[in-house]
Design a protein around this motif. Structure first.
Motif, PDB file in Angstrom:
ATOM      1  N   PRO A 250     -22.940 -15.104  -1.613  1.00  0.00           N
ATOM      2  CA  PRO A 250     -22.662 -13.940  -0.780  1.00  0.00           C
ATOM      3  C   PRO A 250     -23.116 -12.648  -1.460  1.00  0.00           C
ATOM      4  CG  PRO A 250     -20.650 -14.750  -1.773  1.00  0.00           C
ATOM      5  CD  PRO A 250     -21.745 -15.709  -2.152  1.00  0.00           C
ATOM      6  N   VAL A 251     -24.083 -11.983  -0.861  1.00  0.00           N
ATOM      7  CA  VAL A 251     -24.643 -10.760  -1.419  1.00  0.00           C
ATOM      8  C   VAL A 251     -24.669  -9.697  -0.332  1.00  0.00           C
ATOM      9  CG1 VAL A 251     -26.673  -9.728  -2.502  1.00  0.00           C
ATOM     10  CG2 VAL A 251     -26.080 -12.093  -2.993  1.00  0.00           C
TER      11      VAL A 251
ATOM     12  N   ALA B  29     -28.846  -1.765   2.403  1.00  0.00           N
ATOM     13  CA  ALA B  29     -28.732  -0.931   3.602  1.00  0.00           C
ATOM     14  C   ALA B  29     -27.281  -0.839   4.065  1.00  0.00           C
ATOM     15  CB  ALA B  29     -29.615  -1.492   4.720  1.00  0.00           C
ATOM     16  N   THR B  30     -26.548  -1.921   3.950  1.00  0.00           N
ATOM     17  CA  THR B  30     -25.128  -1.916   4.338  1.00  0.00           C
ATOM     18  C   THR B  30     -24.331  -0.978   3.446  1.00  0.00           C
ATOM     19  OG1 THR B  30     -25.362  -4.219   5.030  1.00  0.00           O
ATOM     20  CG2 THR B  30     -23.122  -3.387   4.734  1.00  0.00           C
ATOM     21  N   ILE B  31     -24.592  -1.017   2.157  1.00  0.00           N
ATOM     22  CA  ILE B  31     -23.884  -0.136   1.225  1.00  0.00           C
ATOM     23  C   ILE B  31     -24.195   1.323   1.538  1.00  0.00           C
ATOM     24  CG2 ILE B  31     -23.704   0.555  -1.201  1.00  0.00           C
ATOM     25  CD1 ILE B  31     -24.192  -2.387  -1.921  1.00  0.00           C
ATOM     26  N   ARG B  32     -25.472   1.628   1.819  1.00  0.00           N
ATOM     27  CA  ARG B  32     -25.852   3.004   2.137  1.00  0.00           C
ATOM     28  C   ARG B  32     -25.172   3.494   3.411  1.00  0.00           C
ATOM     29  NH1 ARG B  32     -30.947   1.324   0.091  1.00  0.00           N
ATOM     30  NH2 ARG B  32     -31.720   0.841   2.173  1.00  0.00           N
ATOM     31  N   VAL B  33     -25.075   2.632   4.429  1.00  0.00           N
ATOM     32  CA  VAL B  33     -24.420   3.025   5.682  1.00  0.00           C
ATOM     33  C   VAL B  33     -22.944   3.312   5.435  1.00  0.00           C
ATOM     34  CG1 VAL B  33     -23.681   2.181   7.943  1.00  0.00           C
ATOM     35  CG2 VAL B  33     -26.042   1.865   7.219  1.00  0.00           C
ATOM     36  N   ILE B  34     -22.288   2.442   4.693  1.00  0.00           N
ATOM     37  CA  ILE B  34     -20.859   2.634   4.414  1.00  0.00           C
ATOM     38  C   ILE B  34     -20.639   3.914   3.613  1.00  0.00           C
ATOM     39  CG2 ILE B  34     -18.901   1.695   3.120  1.00  0.00           C
ATOM     40  CD1 ILE B  34     -19.840  -1.078   4.022  1.00  0.00           C
TER      41      ILE B  34
END
Length: 153
Positions: free
Chosen positions: A109-110, A114-119
């Motif tokens: 699980p990684v 892009a998800t980190i930047r959005v959050i």
């Protein structure tokens, strides 16, 4: 232009020799158990594995191979170099398994960048406080479909 060094202004270097402690991770479980601080960390990891019913003891069926294990040790430090905490993990030596014989697929699980930047952008725009959390003992929510046999501790 007059710089600090030209003006003879130097920031004193803060050197501290108090509480000098050897900060080396143990290379074996025997070394870890000989040190009281590491013994507590190893016991906490073992207790978490037992509490989560990670395994059950059984005899090895004929024709099956048991994989080995290893204890990994890591010292987590504060920015000033002092010890924050010690970590111990029991890991299986999966490198001894043969693909399509001992297992069919692997999964890690990684989180995508892009998800980190959005959050992070949502956190900043909303003005929410942000904290880092380190999970002490994390397990995937799911059951293995194949039986994996590991040598006993």
């Amino acid at each position: 232009m007059v710089t600090r060094s030209k003006a003879g202004i130097f920031k004193p270097k803060a050197l501290c020799a108090d509480n000098v402690e050897v900060k080396v991770e143990p290379s074996s479980i025997e070394e870890a158990l000989a040190h009281p601080d590491w013994r507590l960390v190893v016991q906490a990891e073992y207790d978490a594995l037992i509490a989560n019913s990670t395994w059950e003891l059984c005899s090895l069926p004929p024709g099956r191979k048991a994989i080995g294990y290893k204890w990994l040790f890591k010292i987590k430090k504060n920015p000033d170099g002092t010890i924050n905490r010690r970590k111990a993990r029991l890991v299986a030596n999966g490198c001894s398994q043969v693909p399509r014989c001992d297992f069919q697929e692997t999964f890690s699980p990684v989180v995508k960048h892009a998800t980190i930047r959005v959050i992070l952008s949502v956190v900043v725009t909303k003005g929410w406080p942000l904290r880092q959390v380190d999970v002490n003992n994390a397990f995937l929510n799911g059951d293995l479909t194949d039986d994996v046999f590991m040598k006993s501790l």
